[in-house]
Design an enzyme around this catalytic site. Structure first.
Site, mmCIF file in Angstrom:
data_model
loop_
_atom_site.group_PDB
_atom_site.id
_atom_site.type_symbol
_atom_site.label_atom_id
_atom_site.label_comp_id
_atom_site.label_asym_id
_atom_site.label_seq_id
_atom_site.Cartn_x
_atom_site.Cartn_y
_atom_site.Cartn_z
ATOM 1 N N CYS A 62 69.922 45.079 44.327
ATOM 2 C CA CYS A 62 69.653 45.981 45.456
ATOM 3 C C CYS A 62 68.362 46.769 45.252
ATOM 4 O O CYS A 62 68.320 47.684 44.430
ATOM 5 C CB CYS A 62 70.852 46.918 45.613
ATOM 6 S SG CYS A 62 70.605 48.267 46.779
ATOM 7 N N CYS A 104 68.622 50.519 45.818
ATOM 8 C CA CYS A 104 69.354 51.149 44.707
ATOM 9 C C CYS A 104 68.393 51.518 43.582
ATOM 10 O O CYS A 104 68.483 52.609 43.002
ATOM 11 C CB CYS A 104 70.439 50.220 44.174
ATOM 12 S SG CYS A 104 71.725 49.811 45.369
#
Length: 110
Positions: free
Chosen positions: A33, A36
């Protein structure tokens, strides 16, 4: 991110059973991600600035049952736990000030 990793085996002790201890922000994330990884330095900064708060991370690919338990549908999702209960959440990468506001940390004493 340098935060503490929590797993299914440690989540209860590190997050839920911390009544009367510091609130905990759980960062639900995954290695693949991009957002993230983008928000990780912001979380590190918050963790460094606030002695009244614990920041931990939970990899949803490795621990999907906890993400499901708390209805995590998108990542990054950050959930603030107080006395073992979710109190606020923020979804997506965002600036520090917005993240603190969404989690109810803006203006709170460190």
């Amino acid at each position: 991110m340098s935060g503490i990793d929590v797993t299914d085996a440690t989540f209860e002790a590190d997050v839920v059973e911390r009544s009367f201890a510091a609130p905990v922000v759980v960062d639900f994330w995954a290695e693949w991600c991009g957002p993230c990884h983008a928000i990780a330095p912001v979380l590190d900064q918050i963790a460094e600035e606030r002695s009244d708060l614990k920041v931990v991370k939970l990899n949803i690919d490795e621990e999907p049952s906890i993400a499901q338990r708390y209805g995590v549908m998108s990542i990054p999702t950050l959930i603030l736990f107080k006395d073992g209960e979710p109190q606020a959440a923020a979804v997506g990468a965002m600036p520090k000030s917005m993240l603190e506001e969404r989690l109810g940390l803006a203006g709170a004493a460190a």
